[in-house]
Motif scaffolding. Structure first.
Motif, PDB file in Angstrom:
ATOM      1  N   PHE A   1     -31.421  -8.770 -28.600  1.00 36.83           N
ATOM      2  CA  PHE A   1     -32.954  -8.454 -27.835  1.00 36.83           C
ATOM      3  C   PHE A   1     -33.496  -8.304 -28.990  1.00 36.83           C
ATOM      4  O   PHE A   1     -35.087  -8.712 -28.244  1.00 36.83           O
ATOM      5  N   HIS A   2     -33.774  -7.946 -30.204  1.00 39.95           N
ATOM      6  CA  HIS A   2     -34.998  -8.353 -30.661  1.00 39.95           C
ATOM      7  C   HIS A   2     -35.430  -9.806 -31.350  1.00 39.95           C
ATOM      8  O   HIS A   2     -36.522 -10.061 -31.215  1.00 39.95           O
ATOM      9  N   HIS A   3     -34.813 -10.841 -31.039  1.00 35.42           N
ATOM     10  CA  HIS A   3     -34.654 -11.769 -31.693  1.00 35.42           C
ATOM     11  C   HIS A   3     -34.894 -12.749 -30.419  1.00 35.42           C
ATOM     12  O   HIS A   3     -35.461 -14.099 -30.661  1.00 35.42           O
ATOM     13  N   LEU A   4     -35.242 -12.196 -29.548  1.00 40.36           N
ATOM     14  CA  LEU A   4     -35.492 -12.785 -28.415  1.00 40.36           C
ATOM     15  C   LEU A   4     -36.912 -13.263 -28.186  1.00 40.36           C
ATOM     16  O   LEU A   4     -37.397 -14.416 -27.859  1.00 40.36           O
ATOM     17  N   ASP A   5     -37.896 -12.604 -28.889  1.00 41.91           N
ATOM     18  CA  ASP A   5     -39.496 -13.025 -29.093  1.00 41.91           C
ATOM     19  C   ASP A   5     -39.552 -13.421 -27.373  1.00 41.91           C
ATOM     20  O   ASP A   5     -40.933 -14.373 -27.235  1.00 41.91           O
ATOM     21  N   ASP A   6     -39.831 -12.367 -26.768  1.00 40.08           N
ATOM     22  CA  ASP A   6     -40.009 -12.055 -25.131  1.00 40.08           C
ATOM     23  C   ASP A   6     -39.282 -13.362 -24.396  1.00 40.08           C
ATOM     24  O   ASP A   6     -40.112 -13.934 -23.205  1.00 40.08           O
ATOM     25  N   GLN A   7     -38.913 -14.243 -24.716  1.00 37.92           N
ATOM     26  CA  GLN A   7     -38.072 -14.762 -24.415  1.00 37.92           C
ATOM     27  C   GLN A   7     -37.200 -14.470 -22.500  1.00 37.92           C
ATOM     28  O   GLN A   7     -37.061 -13.519 -22.942  1.00 37.92           O
ATOM     29  N   GLU A   8     -36.959 -15.275 -21.742  1.00 36.81           N
ATOM     30  CA  GLU A   8     -36.279 -14.935 -20.755  1.00 36.81           C
ATOM     31  C   GLU A   8     -34.884 -14.404 -21.244  1.00 36.81           C
ATOM     32  O   GLU A   8     -34.722 -15.370 -21.497  1.00 36.81           O
ATOM     33  N   VAL A   9     -34.569 -13.294 -20.452  1.00 33.13           N
ATOM     34  CA  VAL A   9     -32.921 -12.925 -20.480  1.00 33.13           C
ATOM     35  C   VAL A   9     -32.175 -13.139 -19.520  1.00 33.13           C
ATOM     36  O   VAL A   9     -32.904 -12.652 -17.960  1.00 33.13           O
ATOM     37  N   VAL A  10     -31.069 -14.206 -19.821  1.00 34.02           N
ATOM     38  CA  VAL A  10     -30.525 -14.299 -18.569  1.00 34.02           C
ATOM     39  C   VAL A  10     -29.141 -14.370 -18.311  1.00 34.02           C
ATOM     40  O   VAL A  10     -28.391 -14.547 -20.070  1.00 34.02           O
ATOM     41  N   ASP A  11     -27.989 -14.055 -17.918  1.00 33.64           N
ATOM     42  CA  ASP A  11     -26.869 -14.793 -18.317  1.00 33.64           C
ATOM     43  C   ASP A  11     -25.840 -13.691 -19.311  1.00 33.64           C
ATOM     44  O   ASP A  11     -25.119 -14.171 -20.041  1.00 33.64           O
ATOM     45  N   VAL A  12     -27.230 -12.852 -19.915  1.00 33.82           N
ATOM     46  CA  VAL A  12     -25.887 -11.694 -20.513  1.00 33.82           C
ATOM     47  C   VAL A  12     -25.011 -11.364 -20.750  1.00 33.82           C
ATOM     48  O   VAL A  12     -24.215 -11.929 -21.326  1.00 33.82           O
ATOM     49  N   TYR A  13     -24.115 -10.997 -19.569  1.00 34.72           N
ATOM     50  CA  TYR A  13     -23.121 -10.894 -19.076  1.00 34.72           C
ATOM     51  C   TYR A  13     -22.303 -11.766 -19.790  1.00 34.72           C
ATOM     52  O   TYR A  13     -21.068 -11.428 -20.526  1.00 34.72           O
ATOM     53  N   GLN A  14     -22.031 -13.048 -19.416  1.00 35.99           N
ATOM     54  CA  GLN A  14     -21.874 -13.750 -20.170  1.00 35.99           C
ATOM     55  C   GLN A  14     -22.405 -14.519 -21.153  1.00 35.99           C
ATOM     56  O   GLN A  14     -20.769 -15.139 -21.438  1.00 35.99           O
ATOM     57  N   MET A  15     -22.753 -14.585 -21.308  1.00 35.83           N
ATOM     58  CA  MET A  15     -22.998 -14.547 -23.525  1.00 35.83           C
ATOM     59  C   MET A  15     -21.955 -13.364 -23.926  1.00 35.83           C
ATOM     60  O   MET A  15     -21.217 -14.086 -24.916  1.00 35.83           O
ATOM     61  N   VAL A  16     -21.594 -12.185 -23.122  1.00 34.55           N
ATOM     62  CA  VAL A  16     -21.218 -11.202 -24.366  1.00 34.55           C
ATOM     63  C   VAL A  16     -19.881 -11.745 -23.975  1.00 34.55           C
ATOM     64  O   VAL A  16     -18.898 -11.303 -25.631  1.00 34.55           O
ATOM     65  N   MET A  17     -19.305 -11.815 -22.581  1.00 35.97           N
ATOM     66  CA  MET A  17     -17.868 -11.541 -22.927  1.00 35.97           C
ATOM     67  C   MET A  17     -17.259 -13.148 -23.416  1.00 35.97           C
ATOM     68  O   MET A  17     -16.557 -13.175 -23.914  1.00 35.97           O
ATOM     69  N   ASN A  18     -18.474 -14.320 -23.436  1.00 34.43           N
ATOM     70  CA  ASN A  18     -17.856 -15.501 -24.345  1.00 34.43           C
ATOM     71  C   ASN A  18     -17.756 -15.427 -25.819  1.00 34.43           C
ATOM     72  O   ASN A  18     -17.124 -15.352 -26.234  1.00 34.43           O
ATOM     73  N   GLU A  19     -18.459 -14.221 -26.595  1.00 35.03           N
ATOM     74  CA  GLU A  19     -18.439 -13.912 -27.456  1.00 35.03           C
ATOM     75  C   GLU A  19     -16.959 -13.065 -28.081  1.00 35.03           C
ATOM     76  O   GLU A  19     -16.079 -13.427 -28.855  1.00 35.03           O
ATOM     77  N   VAL A  20     -16.823 -12.303 -26.974  1.00 30.00           N
ATOM     78  CA  VAL A  20     -15.272 -10.699 -27.002  1.00 30.00           C
ATOM     79  C   VAL A  20     -14.184 -11.584 -26.283  1.00 30.00           C
ATOM     80  O   VAL A  20     -13.285 -11.027 -27.217  1.00 30.00           O
ATOM     81  N   GLU A  21     -14.289 -11.583 -25.823  1.00 30.76           N
ATOM     82  CA  GLU A  21     -13.020 -11.945 -24.789  1.00 30.76           C
ATOM     83  C   GLU A  21     -11.737 -12.970 -26.021  1.00 30.76           C
ATOM     84  O   GLU A  21     -10.640 -12.329 -25.630  1.00 30.76           O
ATOM     85  N   ALA A  22     -11.947 -14.106 -25.821  1.00 35.93           N
ATOM     86  CA  ALA A  22     -10.680 -14.946 -26.836  1.00 35.93           C
ATOM     87  C   ALA A  22     -10.975 -13.564 -27.745  1.00 35.93           C
ATOM     88  O   ALA A  22      -9.683 -13.782 -27.783  1.00 35.93           O
ATOM     89  N   PRO A  23     -11.415 -13.844 -28.604  1.00 34.24           N
ATOM     90  CA  PRO A  23     -10.559 -12.779 -29.738  1.00 34.24           C
ATOM     91  C   PRO A  23     -10.407 -11.567 -29.556  1.00 34.24           C
ATOM     92  O   PRO A  23      -9.265 -11.271 -30.305  1.00 34.24           O
ATOM     93  N   LEU A  24     -10.073 -10.873 -28.498  1.00 35.76           N
ATOM     94  CA  LEU A  24      -9.789  -9.726 -28.104  1.00 35.76           C
ATOM     95  C   LEU A  24      -8.317  -9.816 -26.938  1.00 35.76           C
ATOM     96  O   LEU A  24      -7.411  -9.360 -27.691  1.00 35.76           O
ATOM     97  N   LEU A  25      -8.468 -11.125 -26.393  1.00 30.88           N
ATOM     98  CA  LEU A  25      -6.967 -11.665 -26.443  1.00 30.88           C
ATOM     99  C   LEU A  25      -5.948 -11.941 -27.005  1.00 30.88           C
ATOM    100  O   LEU A  25      -5.010 -11.871 -27.366  1.00 30.88           O
TER     101      LEU A  25
END
Length: 64
Positions: free
Chosen positions: A5-29
């Motif tokens: 969030f800090h690095h967004l520099d006021d850009q619009e935030v969308v689909d955070v849930y999917q972004m996080v899932m893409n990062e953590v789900e595969a390594p978890l599985l």
């Protein structure tokens, strides 16, 4: 997440849930499958997932 969030520099935030899932789900599985020695029944129980759902996710991430 704070760093993201800090690095967004006021850009619009969308689909955070999917972004996080893409990062953590595969390594978890991957780690759970390693821990259970590829026993899908044990892995699905550990993850609290239906075995069919686990198989779908394993296919999705090319982990079968």
């Amino acid at each position: 997440m704070q760093a993201y969030f800090h690095h967004l520099d006021d850009q619009e935030v969308v689909d955070v849930y999917q972004m996080v899932m893409n990062e953590v789900e595969a390594p978890l599985l991957e780690e759970v499958m390693r821990y259970t020695r590829n026993n899908q029944t044990k892995a699905s129980e550990m993850l609290g997932l239906n075995r069919g759902t686990l198989r779908k996710k394993l296919k999705q991430y090319d982990l079968l």
